[in-house]
Design a protein around this motif. Structure first.
Motif, PDB file in Angstrom:
ATOM      1  N   ALA A   1       0.835  -1.204   0.000  1.00 17.24           N
ATOM      2  CA  ALA A   1       0.000   0.000   0.000  1.00 17.24           C
ATOM      3  C   ALA A   1       0.872   1.258   0.000  1.00 17.24           C
ATOM      4  CB  ALA A   1      -0.926  -0.005   1.212  1.00 17.24           C
ATOM      5  N   ILE A   2       1.941   1.237   0.782  1.00 12.98           N
ATOM      6  CA  ILE A   2       2.874   2.369   0.803  1.00 12.98           C
ATOM      7  C   ILE A   2       3.587   2.476  -0.541  1.00 12.98           C
ATOM      8  CG2 ILE A   2       4.968   3.297   1.888  1.00 12.98           C
ATOM      9  CD1 ILE A   2       4.009   1.806   4.482  1.00 12.98           C
ATOM     10  N   ALA A   3       3.947   1.329  -1.125  1.00 13.72           N
ATOM     11  CA  ALA A   3       4.625   1.316  -2.422  1.00 13.72           C
ATOM     12  C   ALA A   3       3.782   1.997  -3.492  1.00 13.72           C
ATOM     13  CB  ALA A   3       4.944  -0.117  -2.837  1.00 13.72           C
ATOM     14  N   ALA A   4       2.468   1.832  -3.428  1.00 10.75           N
ATOM     15  CA  ALA A   4       1.586   2.472  -4.408  1.00 10.75           C
ATOM     16  C   ALA A   4       1.696   3.993  -4.320  1.00 10.75           C
ATOM     17  CB  ALA A   4       0.147   2.020  -4.180  1.00 10.75           C
ATOM     18  N   CYS A   5       1.813   4.517  -3.108  1.00  9.89           N
ATOM     19  CA  CYS A   5       1.979   5.968  -2.916  1.00  9.89           C
ATOM     20  C   CYS A   5       3.328   6.437  -3.437  1.00  9.89           C
ATOM     21  CB  CYS A   5       1.840   6.319  -1.440  1.00  9.89           C
ATOM     22  SG  CYS A   5       0.205   5.980  -0.729  1.00  9.89           S
ATOM     23  N   VAL A   6       4.353   5.618  -3.220  1.00  6.74           N
ATOM     24  CA  VAL A   6       5.691   5.950  -3.693  1.00  6.74           C
ATOM     25  C   VAL A   6       5.712   6.000  -5.223  1.00  6.74           C
ATOM     26  CG1 VAL A   6       8.070   5.099  -3.856  1.00  6.74           C
ATOM     27  CG2 VAL A   6       6.879   5.050  -1.657  1.00  6.74           C
ATOM     28  N   LYS A   7       5.099   5.001  -5.858  1.00  2.00           N
ATOM     29  CA  LYS A   7       5.054   4.965  -7.326  1.00  2.00           C
ATOM     30  C   LYS A   7       4.295   6.170  -7.882  1.00  2.00           C
ATOM     31  CE  LYS A   7       5.378  -0.055  -7.967  1.00  2.00           C
ATOM     32  NZ  LYS A   7       4.684  -1.266  -8.472  1.00  2.00           N
ATOM     33  N   GLU A   8       3.224   6.541  -7.212  1.00  2.00           N
ATOM     34  CA  GLU A   8       2.451   7.697  -7.668  1.00  2.00           C
ATOM     35  C   GLU A   8       3.313   8.959  -7.635  1.00  2.00           C
ATOM     36  OE1 GLU A   8      -1.301  10.404  -6.125  1.00  2.00           O
ATOM     37  OE2 GLU A   8      -1.411   8.229  -5.844  1.00  2.00           O
ATOM     38  N   GLY A   9       4.070   9.124  -6.566  1.00  2.00           N
ATOM     39  CA  GLY A   9       4.937  10.298  -6.451  1.00  2.00           C
ATOM     40  C   GLY A   9       5.986  10.342  -7.546  1.00  2.00           C
ATOM     41  N   LEU A  10       6.585   9.195  -7.836  1.00  2.00           N
ATOM     42  CA  LEU A  10       7.588   9.129  -8.901  1.00  2.00           C
ATOM     43  C   LEU A  10       6.961   9.482 -10.252  1.00  2.00           C
ATOM     44  CD1 LEU A  10       9.368   5.848  -7.758  1.00  2.00           C
ATOM     45  CD2 LEU A  10      10.451   8.101  -7.873  1.00  2.00           C
ATOM     46  N   ARG A  11       5.785   8.928 -10.500  1.00  2.00           N
ATOM     47  CA  ARG A  11       5.106   9.163 -11.779  1.00  2.00           C
ATOM     48  C   ARG A  11       4.752  10.639 -11.962  1.00  2.00           C
ATOM     49  NH1 ARG A  11       1.340   6.003 -10.872  1.00  2.00           N
ATOM     50  NH2 ARG A  11      -0.370   7.417 -10.386  1.00  2.00           N
ATOM     51  N   LEU A  12       4.234  11.256 -10.920  1.00  2.00           N
ATOM     52  CA  LEU A  12       3.841  12.662 -11.009  1.00  2.00           C
ATOM     53  C   LEU A  12       5.040  13.582 -11.236  1.00  2.00           C
ATOM     54  CD1 LEU A  12       1.109  12.846  -8.214  1.00  2.00           C
ATOM     55  CD2 LEU A  12       0.760  12.903 -10.694  1.00  2.00           C
ATOM     56  N   ALA A  13       6.210  13.139 -10.808  1.00  2.00           N
ATOM     57  CA  ALA A  13       7.428  13.946 -10.987  1.00  2.00           C
ATOM     58  C   ALA A  13       8.142  13.632 -12.300  1.00  2.00           C
ATOM     59  CB  ALA A  13       8.375  13.720  -9.810  1.00  2.00           C
ATOM     60  N   GLY A  14       7.570  12.722 -13.087  1.00  2.00           N
ATOM     61  CA  GLY A  14       8.195  12.368 -14.356  1.00  2.00           C
ATOM     62  C   GLY A  14       9.394  11.463 -14.220  1.00  2.00           C
ATOM     63  N   LEU A  15       9.503  10.773 -13.090  1.00  2.00           N
ATOM     64  CA  LEU A  15      10.591   9.829 -12.864  1.00  2.00           C
ATOM     65  C   LEU A  15      10.071   8.400 -13.027  1.00  2.00           C
ATOM     66  CD1 LEU A  15      12.193  11.489  -9.698  1.00  2.00           C
ATOM     67  CD2 LEU A  15      13.029  11.573 -12.056  1.00  2.00           C
ATOM     68  N   PRO A  16      10.932   7.441 -13.369  1.00  2.00           N
ATOM     69  CA  PRO A  16      10.466   6.062 -13.574  1.00  2.00           C
ATOM     70  C   PRO A  16       9.932   5.440 -12.284  1.00  2.00           C
ATOM     71  CG  PRO A  16      12.865   6.162 -13.608  1.00  2.00           C
ATOM     72  CD  PRO A  16      12.388   7.578 -13.613  1.00  2.00           C
ATOM     73  N   GLU A  17       8.744   4.814 -12.373  1.00  2.00           N
ATOM     74  CA  GLU A  17       8.170   4.168 -11.196  1.00  2.00           C
ATOM     75  C   GLU A  17       9.056   3.034 -10.692  1.00  2.00           C
ATOM     76  OE1 GLU A  17       4.100   2.983 -11.569  1.00  2.00           O
ATOM     77  OE2 GLU A  17       3.550   4.771 -12.712  1.00  2.00           O
ATOM     78  N   THR A  18       9.863   2.472 -11.584  1.00  2.00           N
ATOM     79  CA  THR A  18      10.750   1.368 -11.211  1.00  2.00           C
ATOM     80  C   THR A  18      11.985   1.843 -10.450  1.00  2.00           C
ATOM     81  OG1 THR A  18      11.631   1.549 -13.467  1.00  2.00           O
ATOM     82  CG2 THR A  18      10.035  -0.208 -13.039  1.00  2.00           C
TER      83      THR A  18
END
Length: 235
Positions: free
Chosen positions: A162-179
């Motif tokens: 669940a926390i990982a989903a929030c982390v991925k969202e933050g990366l995506r919104l900043a234009g950084l790779p979710e991976t």
């Protein structure tokens, strides 16, 4: 997953982390801070989802008869969720360490020599119980320009995802790779064995947990390990 599937899965995780690490290493401070702030916003917004996921982990932990001390470390509260978000904002407020130069001196030859801080690459972090480590580790690795592969304890799998989903969202919104931050999705311990031997994809391993975990990682890893074990470890 069987052994073959886990090996394939971990190889895929490693390849994606290595590719992402090259992009994160070049990311500017604004992008990294944007990601950290967006992660914090997502965590605060999803407080109820995080607590619900944690409740599943707590139910499973009690059903398995885990010790009270373990359950205490596993438990997330509304205050704990807020603290996770605040921790990410504190990391965003820190000076960017990447590219910092120190110790410049002229040598007798006339050449100026100093030290520059650069990202390590891909950091594998293995930890137990505490779900907040997922957010803390993700934030610190990102700020320092690294990709991260995080393997939390099996008892916290729902909370960590669940926390990982929030982390991925933050990366995506900043234009950084979710991976750039991947939280291992399997609870099979064979995944740890793969992670600590993937020297083509992982640059350093950081184990955080009990003595048994640290000893296993130190003995079996084929990658440099930053470890604590016995004695006055903070010195």
């Amino acid at each position: 997953m069987n052994t073959t599937d886990i090996k394939s899965y971990m190889q895929s995780v490693g390849q994606e982390a290595r590719a992402a690490s090259r992009l994160v290493a070049k990311a500017d401070t604004a992008a990294k801070n944007h990601a950290l702030t967006a992660m914090a916003d997502a965590i605060r917004r999803d407080e109820k989802l995080l607590l619900a996921a944690n409740a599943k982990d707590l139910d499973n932990a009690r059903a398995k008869g885990l010790e009270a001390s373990m359950i205490d470390r596993l438990t997330l509260s509304a205050k704990g969720v807020a603290t996770m978000a605040e921790g990410l904002l504190q990391i965003a407020a820190l000076a960017d360490p990447v590219g910092e130069i120190s110790g410049l001196n002229y040598r007798p030859s006339g050449i100026q020599v100093g030290k520059m801080r650069v990202p390590l690459g891909v950091i594998g972090i293995i930890y137990e119980a505490r779900p907040n480590v997922t957010a803390d580790a993700a934030g610190l690795c990102l700020k320092a320009g690294n990709a991260a592969i995080l393997r939390g304890g099996s008892e916290a799998i729902h909370s960590n995802q669940a926390i990982a989903a929030c982390v991925k969202e933050g990366l995506r919104l900043a234009g950084l790779p979710e991976t750039a931050v991947q939280v291992i999705e399997t609870t099979d311990r064979a995944a740890v064995g793969e992670l600590i031997t993937m020297k083509d994809f992982v640059d350093v391993i950081v184990p955080r947990g009990g003595k048994g975990l640290i000893e296993r990682i130190a003995n079996e890893a084929r990658i440099p390990v930053i470890k604590h074990l016995d004695g006055v470890c903070h010195v």
